[in-house]
Motif scaffolding. Structure first.
Motif, PDB file in Angstrom:
ATOM      1  N   ALA A   1       0.980  -1.080  -0.135  1.00  0.00           N
ATOM      2  CA  ALA A   1      -0.116  -0.096  -0.004  1.00  0.00           C
ATOM      3  C   ALA A   1       0.994   1.111   0.156  1.00  0.00           C
ATOM      4  O   ALA A   1       0.646   2.097  -0.798  1.00  0.00           O
ATOM      5  CB  ALA A   1      -0.997   0.206   1.079  1.00  0.00           C
ATOM      6  N   VAL A   2       1.880   1.294   0.870  1.00  0.00           N
ATOM      7  CA  VAL A   2       2.651   2.499   0.735  1.00  0.00           C
ATOM      8  C   VAL A   2       3.390   2.625  -0.234  1.00  0.00           C
ATOM      9  O   VAL A   2       3.539   3.806  -0.968  1.00  0.00           O
ATOM     10  CB  VAL A   2       3.534   2.170   2.197  1.00  0.00           C
ATOM     11  CG1 VAL A   2       4.882   3.100   2.000  1.00  0.00           C
ATOM     12  CG2 VAL A   2       3.051   2.253   3.381  1.00  0.00           C
ATOM     13  N   SER A   3       3.797   1.657  -1.024  1.00  0.00           N
ATOM     14  CA  SER A   3       4.863   1.984  -2.011  1.00  0.00           C
ATOM     15  C   SER A   3       3.758   2.314  -3.220  1.00  0.00           C
ATOM     16  O   SER A   3       4.102   3.100  -3.979  1.00  0.00           O
ATOM     17  CB  SER A   3       5.413   0.542  -2.558  1.00  0.00           C
ATOM     18  OG  SER A   3       4.673  -0.330  -2.771  1.00  0.00           O
ATOM     19  N   MET A   4       2.565   1.559  -3.222  1.00  0.00           N
ATOM     20  CA  MET A   4       1.761   1.923  -4.429  1.00  0.00           C
ATOM     21  C   MET A   4       1.266   3.456  -4.210  1.00  0.00           C
ATOM     22  O   MET A   4       1.002   3.989  -5.477  1.00  0.00           O
ATOM     23  CB  MET A   4       0.525   0.897  -4.533  1.00  0.00           C
ATOM     24  CG  MET A   4       0.975  -0.401  -5.428  1.00  0.00           C
ATOM     25  SD  MET A   4       0.076  -1.638  -5.105  1.00  0.00           S
ATOM     26  CE  MET A   4      -1.703  -1.097  -5.087  1.00  0.00           C
ATOM     27  N   SER A   5       1.257   3.835  -3.087  1.00  0.00           N
ATOM     28  CA  SER A   5       0.548   5.358  -2.869  1.00  0.00           C
ATOM     29  C   SER A   5       1.622   6.124  -3.977  1.00  0.00           C
ATOM     30  O   SER A   5       1.005   7.067  -4.690  1.00  0.00           O
ATOM     31  CB  SER A   5       0.579   5.743  -1.520  1.00  0.00           C
ATOM     32  OG  SER A   5       1.645   5.535  -1.108  1.00  0.00           O
TER      33      SER A   5
ATOM     34  N   ALA B   1      -4.570  -3.697  -1.017  1.00  0.00           N
ATOM     35  CA  ALA B   1      -3.379  -2.572  -0.678  1.00  0.00           C
ATOM     36  C   ALA B   1      -3.797  -1.552  -1.562  1.00  0.00           C
ATOM     37  O   ALA B   1      -3.538  -0.232  -0.916  1.00  0.00           O
ATOM     38  CB  ALA B   1      -2.025  -3.188  -1.118  1.00  0.00           C
ATOM     39  N   LEU B   2      -4.403  -1.758  -2.667  1.00  0.00           N
ATOM     40  CA  LEU B   2      -4.739  -0.435  -3.512  1.00  0.00           C
ATOM     41  C   LEU B   2      -5.923   0.493  -2.590  1.00  0.00           C
ATOM     42  O   LEU B   2      -5.661   1.814  -2.789  1.00  0.00           O
ATOM     43  CB  LEU B   2      -5.359  -0.936  -4.863  1.00  0.00           C
ATOM     44  CG  LEU B   2      -5.763   0.299  -5.730  1.00  0.00           C
ATOM     45  CD1 LEU B   2      -4.601   1.101  -5.940  1.00  0.00           C
ATOM     46  CD2 LEU B   2      -6.723  -0.227  -6.973  1.00  0.00           C
TER      47      LEU B   2
ATOM     48  N   SER C   1      -3.811   2.222  -0.339  1.00  0.00           N
ATOM     49  CA  SER C   1      -3.050   3.062  -0.795  1.00  0.00           C
ATOM     50  C   SER C   1      -3.724   4.364  -1.347  1.00  0.00           C
ATOM     51  O   SER C   1      -3.236   5.433  -1.539  1.00  0.00           O
ATOM     52  CB  SER C   1      -2.212   2.452  -2.043  1.00  0.00           C
ATOM     53  OG  SER C   1      -2.956   2.203  -3.114  1.00  0.00           O
TER      54      SER C   1
ATOM     55  N   LEU D   1      -3.920   6.729   1.333  1.00  0.00           N
ATOM     56  CA  LEU D   1      -2.593   7.484   1.542  1.00  0.00           C
ATOM     57  C   LEU D   1      -2.370   8.348   0.331  1.00  0.00           C
ATOM     58  O   LEU D   1      -1.527   9.580   0.561  1.00  0.00           O
ATOM     59  CB  LEU D   1      -1.477   6.305   1.402  1.00  0.00           C
ATOM     60  CG  LEU D   1      -1.166   5.757   2.774  1.00  0.00           C
ATOM     61  CD1 LEU D   1      -0.175   4.544   2.409  1.00  0.00           C
ATOM     62  CD2 LEU D   1      -0.652   6.679   3.514  1.00  0.00           C
ATOM     63  N   PHE D   2      -2.650   7.918  -1.025  1.00  0.00           N
ATOM     64  CA  PHE D   2      -2.652   8.909  -1.996  1.00  0.00           C
ATOM     65  C   PHE D   2      -3.259  10.469  -1.745  1.00  0.00           C
ATOM     66  O   PHE D   2      -2.603  11.241  -1.965  1.00  0.00           O
ATOM     67  CB  PHE D   2      -3.123   8.274  -3.415  1.00  0.00           C
ATOM     68  CG  PHE D   2      -3.345   9.173  -4.334  1.00  0.00           C
ATOM     69  CD1 PHE D   2      -2.039   9.667  -5.159  1.00  0.00           C
ATOM     70  CD2 PHE D   2      -4.595   9.445  -4.750  1.00  0.00           C
ATOM     71  CE1 PHE D   2      -2.332  10.364  -6.317  1.00  0.00           C
ATOM     72  CE2 PHE D   2      -4.499  10.438  -6.066  1.00  0.00           C
ATOM     73  CZ  PHE D   2      -3.602  10.784  -6.770  1.00  0.00           C
TER      74      PHE D   2
END
Lengths: 871, 111
Positions: free
Chosen positions: A105-109, A422-423, A426, A429-430
C-alpha cells in the motif's frame, strides 16, 4: 558422466513447456543421448549449443501442445475456492498479511502519485477541439559564432507571411505576451496581466465565449476579452460587454467574456487585448515587424483535418530562406511543432507556460518503481519462505487433479487480490500524499491539479494488477513446481532453503537501495544547507528587497527612512545571486566580451558589505546617460588582463560599455553574481539612482522582523495605493532560488523513509520466520548448554552479514554518485562529509539490529521444555 | 488420404524398424539408417517421420523401461504394425515387378 555437465536448463525447460506431453519424455531422452555423444566428441560447449539449437528446431506443429480450453474453464470454476483459501490464509497469518499489505500500500501510493502526475502532464491542452491539429511555429535563431537557439516564440512577420502566402493551414493566430498594467473601472484599479491576441485566437483555441461575438470580439483595436473571473472582479455581476476600461490614458472596450481557463492549459491569461491594439500603437519606424524580432510573439496554426504537413513545412523553409538572406551574420528559420506535448517538450527558450524536462518524469517513475519493487521483494520473500505452511494444500490440490497452471493461477490470483486490498489503503494514502505534494512548492501546485478522472482510476487498478502479478509470480512458480507426492509424505522434504541465495540477494538489494537513499538525503540536505550558508562575498542578512513597481525611488526611500528600524537604504536594478542576469558587452582596447552588470547607487556597496580591493565607492551622482564611473570585480581584470591584474594599477583605466566610456574607480573582491551552480564571471557595477523597475534594498536593525515589514507596508501604502508591496528578505529569496533543491531533498528524503520502512518490514518478516522455524533447534542447543548470547549471535549472524554487505555497496556508491555526477555541476560545493554518509547508515543499521535483536532474544529466552514437549 | 502409399524415406525408416526388431527407438534408427545409406540421418527428420508413420498406423510404439541412462528418460520403441507389413510387402512387390520387366542390358554398364 553427469559431473561432466548438463544440457542448458533453459532449453530443457522450454522443451517441457511447448512439447506435447505424449512426445515429451522420449524426445527429451533422445536429445539427452545425442547431447552425451556430442560431449564426448565435440566438447561440452559445442554440445550445449547443439542441444539448444535442436530444442528450437523441434518447435514444429506436430510437437506443440494444444491449448487446453478445459484448463481455462477449470480456473473459472475454481475461483470461489481460490478466494476462500486466500482469505483463510490471509486471516491466519495476520502478521505477514499485514506486512505485505502495508508494504504494497505504501509503495503503491507513491506509484499512484506518479501516475497522477504523468497523466496530468499528458492531459495538458486536451480541452482544445482541434488539439492534435494545432501546431506551434517555432524559431531557430543562429548567431554567427554561437550555438543555435530554439525558441517557442517567433516574429510577427512570420505570422503575417504564413497568413498571406501559405495555403495549408485552416487558421493562423498571432499573439504576444508581456502586457501588464493597471486597469481602471470607475474609481477602482486592478493590476492585470494580459496577452495581445488576434481575432483568430479564439477560433484556433477552444476557450468558450460566454458573452460577446466570437467572430469580431478581437478585431478592432482597443478591444478586450476578459476571463470570467476577471470580469467578476472588475464589474461584479453587471454585464461587462461594451463597458470601457482605462489603462493609463487609453480607453479600451470590453467585447467578450470567456469561460475561466482549465488549469491544464499551457496558455494562461486573465485578459486578452486585440492584437490590432499593439499594431495601432507602433510608431513609424520600429522593429516590430522585423524578421529577427522573435522574442515575445507566438504563432499557432490550426491544420485542416486529414491534411499533409509536409507542404506547409517546406513553405516555411522557403520563407525562412528568403527572409534570412537579408540578415547579416545570423539566420532565423521557422518550423512547426505539435502543440500537444509542449509541456514535456524539452527545452525551448521563451516557452509559453510551464515546461518540464522529460527527465523529471523518468526520475519520478524510477523512484516509484524502486519503491514498489522493494515491496514486491517483501511479498516474494515472505511467501516463498512460508511455503512450508501451504505446501500441503498445494499437494492435495495436485493429487485431486490440479495442473501446474492451476496452482500458478491460484497463487497469482491471490497476490492480485492482496494487491487490490493494498490499493484500497494506498488510495487513502494517495489522497494525503497528493495534498502534501501540491503544498511542497508553489510551482508544483501551479503546474498540476492531480484531479482524479476515470482514466487515472483505470491506471490505478492496472498498476495494482501489475504489482500483484509481479509480486506473486515467483512464489506462484515455486508452488506450482511442488512435487505433490513428496510433500504429502513429509513436508520437511520440501527444499525450503533452496532459494536462500535469491532471498538473500533480494534483502541485500533492498537494503542497499534504502541505505543509498538515506545517505543521499543526508548528503543532499547538508549540501543544500551549504548552498544557503555559502559566503557569497557580500552580506544578505536583514536586508529586505522591495520591488519599486514603477514608483519613484526617492519618494519611497524618504518614507522608509523615517521608520526607526530602517538602518540604510540603497537602490539597485536587480538582486544578485538569485539566478537572474543582466549583461552587456564590455570593450577594453580591442578586446570585447560579455560582462554581467548591476546598476546601483552609492549606498549599495557599503550596505551589502562588498569588499573593495582598491579604489573607492561611486562618488558622482550623474544624470542618467552621463555617468563616467564603473566598479569591476577581479574577474574583469583577469579576463581583459587590465593592468596585469593588479587592482591598484587598474584604477583610472577606461573601459567602454554600451558605447559609454567609463573609468574604473574601484575593484571589488569576486562575489557570486549568479547562483552557485555557475562559476564567477566578469561583473561590473554601474551607477544609476533611478531605475523604476528596480529594487530598494532596505537594511533593518530590529528584532521584530514581521513587525518591521508591517511598518514598511504602511509606509508603502502612503506612496502607492494600488499595488500591494512586494517585499522579501534577501535570505528568503536565496532560499527560493534554490527551492528546487529543497524540493528534491524532500522528495528523496520521503522516498528514503518509505524505502527504509518497507525494507525493515521485510527484514522483520524474515527474522520472525527464521526464528520460528529454528525454534526447535534453538531449544535443543539450549538444553545442551548453549548460552543465550551465543544463540542470539547464531540467529543474527546471517542477517548481519547481509546488512554489512549492503552497507559496503551503498556507501561507496553514494559517495561516487555525488562526487562524480551530482556535485560536478556545482563548482562551489562543499566536500562530502563522510560522517553524514555513515550517520545515515548507522541509523538504519541500528533499526535493523533492534528488530533482529528483539526477535532473536525472544527466541533465545524461550523455555526449551515448552517447545520440545510437543513432539 | 495417401495412407498406404509409402514415401521413399518413410519406407527406409519402416524397413529399419523392422530390421532392428526389439531395439528400434529413434536414436538407434538414426544410427542404423546412417549405416545402411551412408548419409546422415537427422533426428529431427526421423522423429517427424516416425510420428507420421504412427499416425498413419504403419508403426506402433510403446515406452520402454526407465533406466539411469538418457537422464532417466524412457525410450519409445517402435515396431511395424500389420498395415505397415502389408505396405512394405506391397511396395517390394511393385518394385520387383518393375525390375523383372527391365531388359537386362538397359542397366548394365551404367553402374
Amino acid at each position: 558422466m553427469k559431473a561432466n555437465g548438463q544440457p542448458p536448463r533453459w532449453a530443457t525447460r522450454f522443451l517441457q513447456w511447448y512439447c506435447r506431453p505424449r512426445l515429451l519424455e522420449d524426445l527429451e531422452g533422445d536429445l539427452f543421448e545425442y547431447f552425451e555423444r556430442n560431449v564426448k566428441h565435440k566438447g561440452l560447449r559445442r554440445a550445449r549449443i547443439i542441444y539448444a539449437i535442436d530444442v528450437i528446431k523441434f518447435l514444429r506443429p506436430y510437437t506443440i501442445r494444444k491449448i487446453e480450453f478445459f484448463n481455462l474453464f477449470v480456473h473459472w470454476i475454481m475461483i470461489g475456492s481460490y478466494l476462500k483459501t486466500s482469505r483463510r490464509s490471509l486471516v491466519r497469518n495476520k502478521l505477514f498479511s499485514l506486512i505485505n499489505i502495508i508494504g504494497l500500500a505504501v509503495s503503491m501510493s507513491v506509484g499512484l502519485l506518479v501516475i497522477a502526475v504523468i497523466t496530468d502532464l499528458n492531459a495538458y491542452d486536451d480541452f482544445h477541439q482541434g488539439r492534435d491539429r494545432i501546431y506551434r511555429v517555432i524559431t531557430t535563431f543562429r548567431n554567427a559564432d554561437q550555438p543555435p537557439m530554439e525558441l517557442a516564440s517567433t516574429s510577427v512577420k512570420a505570422g503575417k507571411k504564413i497568413l498571406e502566402t501559405v495555403a495549408g493551414p485552416q487558421k493562423v493566430t498571432i499573439f504576444r505576451q508581456g502586457f501588464s498594467g493597471d486597469a481602471r473601472v470607475g474609481n477602482a484599479t486592478f493590476p492585470l496581466e494580459a496577452i495581445w491576441a488576434d481575432n483568430s485566437f479564439l477560433k484556433v483555441f477552444t476557450f468558450p465565449m460566454l458573452k460577446g461575438d466570437i467572430a469580431t470580439a478581437l478585431e478592432e483595436p482597443y478591444s478586450l476579452v476578459l476571463s470570467e473571473k476577471t470580469a467578476r472582479k472588475m464589474f461584479g455581476e453587471a454585464d461587462p460587454i461594451g463597458k470601457p476600461v482605462m489603462f493609463d490614458t487609453t480607453s479600451y472596450m470590453v467585447r467578450g467574456v470567456v469561460k475561466d481557463l482549465p488549469k491544464l492549459s499551457h496558455i494562461r491569461f486573465e485578459m486578452l487585448i486585440s492584437f490590432a491594439t499593439i499594431e495601432a500603437q507602433q510608431e513609424e519606424k520600429t522593429n516590430f515587424y522585423n524578421w529577427d524580432n522573435v522574442w515575445s510573439n507566438y504563432v499557432y496554426v490550426l491544420m485542416p483535418e486529414h491534411s499533409e504537413l509536409a507542404p506547409v513545412e517546406s513553405a516555411l523553409a522557403k520563407i525562412s530562406k528568403q527572409e534570412s538572406a537579408a540578415l547579416k551574420d545570423k539566420a532565423v528559420s521557422i518550423s512547426l511543432k505539435p502543440m500537444l506535448g509542449s509541456v514535456l517538450g524539452g527545452k525551448l527558450s521563451n516557452n509559453v507556460g510551464p515546461a518540464i524536462s522529460p527527465l523529471v518524469t523518468w526520475v519520478l517513475s524510477g523512484l516509484a518503481f524502486v519503491i514498489i519493487l522493494s515491496a514486491c521483494f517483501n511479498y516474494t520473500n515472505l511467501s516463498v519462505a512460508r511455503s512450508l505452511r501451504r505446501s500441503r494444500e498445494v499437494g492435495i490440490r495436485k493429487i485431486i487433479g490440479a495442473r501446474k497452471s492451476h496452482v500458478l493461477g491460484q497463487f497469482m490470483a491471490e497476490s492480485v487480490i492482496i494487491a487490490m486490498l493494498a490499493l484500497v489503503f494506498s488510495f487513502g494514502l494517495f489522497l494525503f500524499l497528493k495534498k502534501e505534494f501540491l503544498a511542497l512548492d508553489p510551482h508544483i501546485s501551479d503546474l498540476l491539479s492531480l484531479d482524479l478522472s476515470f482514466k487515472t482510476i483505470l491506471y490505478f487498478i492496472a498498476l495494482a494488477c501489475l504489482v500483484g502479478l509481479a509480486a506473486g509470480f515467483l512464489p506462484a512458480l515455486f508452488f506450482s513446481r511442488i512435487n505433490a507426492l513428496l510433500v504429502m509424505k513429509d513436508a520437511s522434504n520440501l527444499k525450503l532453503f533452496r532459494r536462500v541465495g535469491m532471498r538473500k540477494a533480494l534483502i541485500v538489494i533492498q537494503y542497499t537501495l534504502s541505505l543509498f537513499f538515506i545517505a543521499a538525503t543526508l548528503v543532499g540536505y547538508s549540501q543544500y544547507k551549504g548552498l544557503l550558508r555559502f559566503d557569497l562575498g557580500f552580506e544578505t542578512e536583514n536586508i529586505v528587497n522591495i520591488r519599486l513597481q514603477g514608483n519613484k525611488p526617492e519618494v519611497l526611500a524618504k518614507e522608509f527612512a523615517e521608520i526607526p528600524a530602517v538602518k540604510e537604504i540603497s537602490r539597485s536594478l536587480m538582486i544578485t545571486s538569485l539566478g537572474s542576469y543582466h549583461g552587456s558587452t564590455l570593450k577594453y582596447g580591442l578586446d570585447s566580451n560579455n560582462v554581467w552588470i548591476n546598476l546601483v547607487d552609492e549606498h549599495y556597496l557599503p550596505l551589502h558589505n562588498h569588499k573593495l580591493l582598491a579604489g573607492t565607492n561611486f562618488k558622482l551622482k550623474p544624470e542618467k546617460g552621463k555617468e563616467s564611473e564603473a566598479i569591476v570585480n577581479e574577474q574583469v581584470l583577469k579576463r581583459f588582463n587590465i593592468a596585469k591584474r593588479n587592482p591598484e594599477k587598474a584604477l583610472g583605466k577606461v573601459i567602454t560599455v554600451d558605447g559609454q566610456p567609463l573609468t574604473i574607480v574601484g575593484v571589488i573582491k569576486d562575489f557570486h553574481y549568479g547562483t552557485l551552480e555557475s562559476k564567477i564571471e566578469p561583473v561590473m557595477f554601474r551607477y544609476s539612482a533611478n531605475e523604476p523597475s528596480g529594487f530598494l534594498n532596505v537594511k533593518i536593525a530590529s528584532n521584530d522582523l514581521p513587525g518591521t515589514l508591517e511598518t514598511l507596508e504602511t509606509a508603502w501604502r502612503k506612496v502607492d495605493k494600488v499595488h500591494p508591496m512586494k517585499a522579501k528578505f534577501y535570505d528568503d529569496q536565496i532560499e527560493e532560488a534554490y527551492s528546487q533543491f529543497s524540493v528534491m531533498v524532500k522528495v528523496i528524503g520521503f522516498v528514503a523513509f518509505l524505502a527504509i520502512c518497507i525494507a525493515s518490514l521485510g527484514l522483520f518478516g524474515m527474522v520472525v520466520f527464521t526464528t520460528e522455524t529454528k525454534l526447535k533447534e534453538i531449544s535443543i542447543r539450549k538444553v545442551l548448554g548453549a548460552s543465550e548470547g551465543g544463540l542470539v549471535y547464531l540467529l543474527c549472524e546471517g542477517f548481519l552479514i547481509l546488512l554489512i554487505i549492503s552497507a559496503l555497496i551503498a556507501i561507496p556508491a553514494t559517495y561516487f554518485f555525488f562526487d562524480k555526477i551530482v556535485l560536478e555541476n556545482f563548482p562551489y560545493h562543499q566536500p562530502i562529509d563522510m560522517l553524514e554518509l555513515l550517520a545515515g547508515v548507522l541509523v538504519v543499521m541500528f533499526l535493523a539490529f533492534l528488530m533482529i535483536g528483539s526477535q532473536t532474544v525472544k527466541a533465545a529466552r524461550n523455555n526449551p521444555a515448552k517447545v520440545l514437549k510437543s513432539e | 488420404m495417401k495412407g498406404t502409399n509409402l514415401g521413399e524415406f518413410e519406407e527406409l525408416v519402416l524397413l529399419t524398424i523392422a530390421s532392428l526388431a526389439s531395439e528400434a527407438y529413434s536414436v538407434a534408427i538414426c544410427d542404423e539408417l546412417e549405416k545402411y545409406t551412408g548419409r546422415t540421418a537427422k533426428l529431427g527428420v526421423v522423429h517427424a517421420v516416425l510420428n507420421r508413420l504412427e499416425e498413419k498406423g504403419l508403426a506402433k510404439s510403446r515406452l520402454g523401461e526407465a533406466s539411469s541412462t538418457r537422464g532417466g528418460k524412457r525410450k519409445r520403441f517402435y515396431e511395424v504394425s500389420h498395415t505397415g507389413k502389408v505396405a512394405l510387402t506391397r511396395s517390394k512387390e511393385v518394385r520387383e515387378n518393375i525390375w523383372r520387366n527391365i531388359p537386362g542390358f538397359n542397366l548394365e554398364g551404367s553402374i
